[in-house]
Design a protein around this motif. Structure first.
Motif, PDB file in Angstrom:
ATOM      1  N   ALA A  45       0.700  -1.188   0.175  1.00  0.00           N
ATOM      2  CA  ALA A  45      -0.009   0.081  -0.073  1.00  0.00           C
ATOM      3  C   ALA A  45       0.797   1.388  -0.056  1.00  0.00           C
ATOM      4  O   ALA A  45       0.388   2.288  -0.181  1.00  0.00           O
ATOM      5  N   GLY A  46       2.168   1.147   0.193  1.00  0.00           N
ATOM      6  CA  GLY A  46       3.047   2.295   0.275  1.00  0.00           C
ATOM      7  C   GLY A  46       3.859   2.534  -1.036  1.00  0.00           C
ATOM      8  O   GLY A  46       3.835   3.604  -1.354  1.00  0.00           O
ATOM      9  N   GLY A  47       4.453   1.407  -1.532  1.00  0.00           N
ATOM     10  CA  GLY A  47       5.159   1.492  -2.735  1.00  0.00           C
ATOM     11  C   GLY A  47       5.117   0.209  -3.596  1.00  0.00           C
ATOM     12  O   GLY A  47       5.701   0.230  -4.559  1.00  0.00           O
ATOM     13  N   GLY A  48       4.055  -0.603  -3.154  1.00  0.00           N
ATOM     14  CA  GLY A  48       3.870  -1.901  -4.198  1.00  0.00           C
ATOM     15  C   GLY A  48       2.654  -1.370  -5.005  1.00  0.00           C
ATOM     16  O   GLY A  48       2.277  -0.357  -5.243  1.00  0.00           O
ATOM     17  N   ASP A  49       1.814  -2.815  -5.430  1.00  0.00           N
ATOM     18  CA  ASP A  49       1.053  -2.656  -6.349  1.00  0.00           C
ATOM     19  C   ASP A  49      -0.340  -2.062  -6.100  1.00  0.00           C
ATOM     20  O   ASP A  49      -1.163  -1.866  -6.705  1.00  0.00           O
ATOM     21  N   ARG A  50      -0.428  -1.759  -4.620  1.00  0.00           N
ATOM     22  CA  ARG A  50      -1.597  -1.235  -4.140  1.00  0.00           C
ATOM     23  C   ARG A  50      -1.454   0.479  -3.607  1.00  0.00           C
ATOM     24  O   ARG A  50      -2.357   0.985  -3.218  1.00  0.00           O
ATOM     25  N   ALA A  51      -0.292   0.836  -3.970  1.00  0.00           N
ATOM     26  CA  ALA A  51       0.046   2.092  -3.542  1.00  0.00           C
ATOM     27  C   ALA A  51      -0.603   3.115  -4.630  1.00  0.00           C
ATOM     28  O   ALA A  51      -0.595   3.004  -5.866  1.00  0.00           O
ATOM     29  N   ASN A  52      -1.009   4.200  -4.145  1.00  0.00           N
ATOM     30  CA  ASN A  52      -1.410   5.195  -4.984  1.00  0.00           C
ATOM     31  C   ASN A  52       0.052   5.883  -5.068  1.00  0.00           C
ATOM     32  O   ASN A  52       0.779   6.258  -4.425  1.00  0.00           O
ATOM     33  N   GLN A  98       3.762  -0.731  16.645  1.00  0.00           N
ATOM     34  CA  GLN A  98       2.256  -1.388  16.759  1.00  0.00           C
ATOM     35  C   GLN A  98       1.492  -1.050  15.487  1.00  0.00           C
ATOM     36  O   GLN A  98       0.758  -1.976  14.985  1.00  0.00           O
ATOM     37  N   ALA A  99       1.823   0.282  14.777  1.00  0.00           N
ATOM     38  CA  ALA A  99       0.883   0.384  13.584  1.00  0.00           C
ATOM     39  C   ALA A  99       1.192  -0.302  12.331  1.00  0.00           C
ATOM     40  O   ALA A  99       0.460  -0.626  11.626  1.00  0.00           O
ATOM     41  N   LEU A 100       2.769  -0.463  11.928  1.00  0.00           N
ATOM     42  CA  LEU A 100       3.009  -0.963  10.749  1.00  0.00           C
ATOM     43  C   LEU A 100       2.333  -2.074  10.488  1.00  0.00           C
ATOM     44  O   LEU A 100       2.219  -2.345   9.203  1.00  0.00           O
ATOM     45  N   PRO A 101       2.330  -3.360  11.208  1.00  0.00           N
ATOM     46  CA  PRO A 101       1.436  -4.700  10.748  1.00  0.00           C
ATOM     47  C   PRO A 101       0.297  -4.341  10.466  1.00  0.00           C
ATOM     48  O   PRO A 101      -0.331  -5.228   9.896  1.00  0.00           O
ATOM     49  N   THR A 102      -0.392  -3.283  10.953  1.00  0.00           N
ATOM     50  CA  THR A 102      -1.957  -2.988  10.486  1.00  0.00           C
ATOM     51  C   THR A 102      -2.254  -2.352   9.209  1.00  0.00           C
ATOM     52  O   THR A 102      -3.279  -2.129   8.828  1.00  0.00           O
ATOM     53  N   ALA A 107      -4.678   5.018   2.899  1.00  0.00           N
ATOM     54  CA  ALA A 107      -5.115   5.702   3.939  1.00  0.00           C
ATOM     55  C   ALA A 107      -4.385   5.254   5.269  1.00  0.00           C
ATOM     56  O   ALA A 107      -3.940   6.132   6.102  1.00  0.00           O
ATOM     57  N   ASP A 108      -4.139   4.061   5.381  1.00  0.00           N
ATOM     58  CA  ASP A 108      -3.314   3.549   6.468  1.00  0.00           C
ATOM     59  C   ASP A 108      -1.969   4.231   6.711  1.00  0.00           C
ATOM     60  O   ASP A 108      -1.532   4.693   7.414  1.00  0.00           O
ATOM     61  N   VAL A 109      -1.301   4.217   5.307  1.00  0.00           N
ATOM     62  CA  VAL A 109      -0.056   4.615   5.117  1.00  0.00           C
ATOM     63  C   VAL A 109       0.072   6.165   5.362  1.00  0.00           C
ATOM     64  O   VAL A 109       0.805   6.813   6.241  1.00  0.00           O
ATOM     65  N   VAL A 110      -0.917   6.907   4.902  1.00  0.00           N
ATOM     66  CA  VAL A 110      -1.082   8.477   5.268  1.00  0.00           C
ATOM     67  C   VAL A 110      -1.127   8.653   6.594  1.00  0.00           C
ATOM     68  O   VAL A 110      -0.730   9.742   7.189  1.00  0.00           O
TER      69      VAL A 110
END
Length: 205
Positions: A45-52, A98-102, A107-110
């Motif tokens: 979600a940050g730099g891969g296939d689901r990333a904006n 705690q947050a990174l695994p979730t 939106a989670d990245v941001v």
């Protein structure tokens, strides 16, 4: 890259006793933020296939900017007679752990990036008032302004993502399609807050 503050004449000799702890704590937050951005970039979600793409570009730019900030603060710390900080802030390191695994979505990245940029900006702005020289104050405020600018960009992206308009998170943006509020959502405060600023001793160990 910003010139090392140790090259500013007389900076080390003028530095006050509270300069080093404040600079080291600020550095610890920068270290953590840069490390977190790199971790986010490695996620789908940050730099891969689901990333904006816009979010991906924000992450990449932040890693570079925070690297420059880290070098600047390290030079300032040694110029003030201290040892440059290399470790992350311990309080927010646990938050990140705690947050990174979730993190599953842009939106989670941001959201995680916003948490760190907010405390970093508030800490730098709060610290500046207590620093002993104009050179240090100007440099720390400049870094605080940069963190606040990244926070503003993230707030605008977060607003669009949370409203279900991820299609509008593009570069260049379609200005005719953006909600009217997007122009102000990045600047929610009439006076810059410092209530979340980390105390100087927090990350200076």
């Amino acid at each position: 890259m910003t010139a090392p503050l140790s090259t500013v004449p007389g900076l080390g000799a003028q530095a006050g006793g509270t300069d080093v702890p404040a600079l080291r704590t600020a550095t610890s937050l920068v270290v953590l933020a840069q490390s977190t951005y790199r971790s986010l970039a490695a996620l789908p979600a940050g730099g891969g296939d689901r990333a904006n793409p816009v979010v991906r570009d924000l992450i990449s730019a932040a890693v570079t900017a925070l690297g420059d900030a880290r070098s600047t603060l390290a030079s300032a710390t040694t110029g003030a007679g201290g040892r440059a900080q290399t470790g992350p802030d311990p309080v927010y390191a646990s938050v990140v752990a705690q947050a990174l695994p979730t993190v599953r979505s842009p939106a989670d990245v941001v959201g995680l990036a916003l948490t760190l940029e907010d405390v970093l900006a508030q800490t730098l702005v709060a610290d500046a008032a207590g620093l002993s020289t104009p050179a240090l104050r100007a440099t720390v405020l400049r870094l605080g302004s940069a963190a606040a600018a990244r926070k503003a960009s993230l707030l605008m992206v977060s607003s669009l993502l949370s409203s279900g308009r991820s299609d509008l998170v593009v570069a260049p943006p379609d200005l005719t399609a953006l909600p009217a509020a997007v122009g102000t959502v990045g600047f929610p405060d009439t006076r810059f807050p410092t209530a979340k600023a980390s105390p100087p001793e927090e990350g200076s160990g």
